[in-house]
Write a protein that holds these residues in place. Structure first.
Motif, PDB file in Angstrom:
ATOM      1  N   LEU A  30       0.873  -1.325  -0.164  1.00 34.95           N
ATOM      2  CA  LEU A  30       0.007  -0.145  -0.096  1.00 34.95           C
ATOM      3  C   LEU A  30       0.787   1.331   0.131  1.00 34.95           C
ATOM      4  O   LEU A  30       1.680   1.491   0.835  1.00 34.95           O
ATOM      5  CB  LEU A  30      -0.917   0.107   1.363  1.00 34.95           C
ATOM      6  CG  LEU A  30      -1.716   0.996   1.458  1.00 34.95           C
ATOM      7  CD1 LEU A  30      -2.866   1.273   0.253  1.00 34.95           C
ATOM      8  CD2 LEU A  30      -2.699   0.857   2.695  1.00 34.95           C
ATOM      9  N   VAL A  31       0.647   2.135  -1.063  1.00 34.43           N
ATOM     10  CA  VAL A  31       1.477   3.290  -1.060  1.00 34.43           C
ATOM     11  C   VAL A  31       0.705   4.492  -1.504  1.00 34.43           C
ATOM     12  O   VAL A  31      -0.580   4.441  -2.099  1.00 34.43           O
ATOM     13  CB  VAL A  31       2.589   3.184  -2.321  1.00 34.43           C
ATOM     14  CG1 VAL A  31       3.555   2.174  -1.721  1.00 34.43           C
ATOM     15  CG2 VAL A  31       2.097   2.924  -3.474  1.00 34.43           C
ATOM     16  N   VAL A  32       1.503   5.576  -0.969  1.00 32.92           N
ATOM     17  CA  VAL A  32       0.539   6.800  -1.368  1.00 32.92           C
ATOM     18  C   VAL A  32       1.589   7.851  -2.136  1.00 32.92           C
ATOM     19  O   VAL A  32       2.854   7.754  -1.846  1.00 32.92           O
ATOM     20  CB  VAL A  32      -0.096   7.438   0.192  1.00 32.92           C
ATOM     21  CG1 VAL A  32      -0.867   6.492   0.757  1.00 32.92           C
ATOM     22  CG2 VAL A  32       1.079   7.951   1.002  1.00 32.92           C
ATOM     23  N   GLN A  33       1.119   8.925  -2.465  1.00 26.59           N
ATOM     24  CA  GLN A  33       1.746  10.265  -2.912  1.00 26.59           C
ATOM     25  C   GLN A  33       1.288  11.312  -2.099  1.00 26.59           C
ATOM     26  O   GLN A  33      -0.070  11.494  -1.968  1.00 26.59           O
ATOM     27  CB  GLN A  33       1.595  10.518  -4.228  1.00 26.59           C
ATOM     28  CG  GLN A  33       2.547   9.712  -4.991  1.00 26.59           C
ATOM     29  CD  GLN A  33       2.307   9.933  -6.636  1.00 26.59           C
ATOM     30  OE1 GLN A  33       1.275  10.273  -7.037  1.00 26.59           O
ATOM     31  NE2 GLN A  33       3.605   9.959  -7.329  1.00 26.59           N
ATOM     32  N   GLU A  34       1.878  12.333  -1.477  1.00 20.45           N
ATOM     33  CA  GLU A  34       1.329  13.350  -0.784  1.00 20.45           C
ATOM     34  C   GLU A  34       1.005  14.359  -1.379  1.00 20.45           C
ATOM     35  O   GLU A  34       1.402  14.963  -2.602  1.00 20.45           O
ATOM     36  CB  GLU A  34       2.567  13.962   0.212  1.00 20.45           C
ATOM     37  CG  GLU A  34       3.154  12.909   1.256  1.00 20.45           C
ATOM     38  CD  GLU A  34       4.103  13.382   2.322  1.00 20.45           C
ATOM     39  OE1 GLU A  34       4.577  14.620   2.136  1.00 20.45           O
ATOM     40  OE2 GLU A  34       4.461  12.861   3.239  1.00 20.45           O
ATOM     41  N   LEU A  35      -0.136  15.046  -1.129  1.00 21.53           N
ATOM     42  CA  LEU A  35      -0.707  16.215  -1.661  1.00 21.53           C
ATOM     43  C   LEU A  35      -0.021  17.554  -0.947  1.00 21.53           C
ATOM     44  O   LEU A  35       0.146  18.404  -1.535  1.00 21.53           O
ATOM     45  CB  LEU A  35      -2.100  16.341  -1.080  1.00 21.53           C
ATOM     46  CG  LEU A  35      -2.995  17.536  -1.671  1.00 21.53           C
ATOM     47  CD1 LEU A  35      -2.934  17.568  -3.113  1.00 21.53           C
ATOM     48  CD2 LEU A  35      -4.208  17.387  -1.406  1.00 21.53           C
ATOM     49  N   ASN A  36       0.416  17.357   0.336  1.00 21.54           N
ATOM     50  CA  ASN A  36       1.154  18.503   1.048  1.00 21.54           C
ATOM     51  C   ASN A  36       2.640  17.877   1.597  1.00 21.54           C
ATOM     52  O   ASN A  36       2.830  16.533   1.436  1.00 21.54           O
ATOM     53  CB  ASN A  36       0.157  19.066   2.214  1.00 21.54           C
ATOM     54  CG  ASN A  36      -1.052  19.505   1.674  1.00 21.54           C
ATOM     55  OD1 ASN A  36      -0.859  20.343   0.878  1.00 21.54           O
ATOM     56  ND2 ASN A  36      -2.074  18.883   2.172  1.00 21.54           N
TER      57      ASN A  36
END
Length: 183
Positions: A30-36
């Protein structure tokens, strides 16, 4: 010097953060890219991370961060490793970062609108081949420790939480170690 008072430190000199490698039965992470934040707009995929709140346990913070950032409920399996960084940010504090391994209890994704640009399940080998992990860097080493455990649990054993009485004080303390000591 010996025989001199050693007062406790003043205001907070450390803070704690958590990261969670949630890996499903299909070897996807599970991975994410930051908006901030510091990685905003750089195209970095990373595991869900965040700060530990006051009076919150590490495992509890890890589960909360995964749920908040992605909508996924997970079961913490143990701590992979700890990273210590000194003189971080303007406050010049020490950052203690705890990387956990978890398995998902749910898999539907609901990225957090205020913090997360994207969330997805990525094949583990694809994640590890991303160019963002500069060899010899702390993030690269954290990923290597995580992968060592995923590929061979005996090679990279997890530190498991055990809640124990605190002694003279009320409540429990959580001790992380490789197994439980015989009392």
């Amino acid at each position: 010097p010996e025989n001199q008072p050693n007062p406790p430190p003043g205001p907070a000199c450390h803070y704690a953060g958590v990261g969670v490698a949630v890996v499903d039965a299909e070897d996807r992470i599970l991975v994410v890219q930051e908006l901030n934040g510091p990685l905003k707009g750089r195209g970095y995929w990373k595991v869900p991370t965040g700060m530990v709140e006051a009076n919150e346990g590490l495992s509890e913070a890890a589960r909360r961060e995964v749920r908040e950032e992605t909508g996924v409920e997970c079961e913490i399996q143990g701590m992979v490793c700890l990273r210590e960084t000194h003189s971080l940010h303007v406050q010049r504090l020490t950052d203690l970062f705890f990387l956990f391994k978890a398995r998902p209890l749910t898999t539907d994704l609901t990225p957090q609108d205020s913090e997360i640009l994207q969330a997805k399940w990525m094949p583990l080998q694809e994640y590890l081949s991303l160019p963002q992990w500069r060899p010899g860097s702390a993030p690269s080493h954290l990923n290597t420790l995580m992968v060592n455990h995923l590929e061979d649990p005996q090679k990279g054993g997890l530190f498991l939480p055990v809640a124990l009485p605190r002694g003279g004080n009320r409540g429990d303390a959580v001790v992380y170690g490789r197994g439980r000591a015989k009392l």
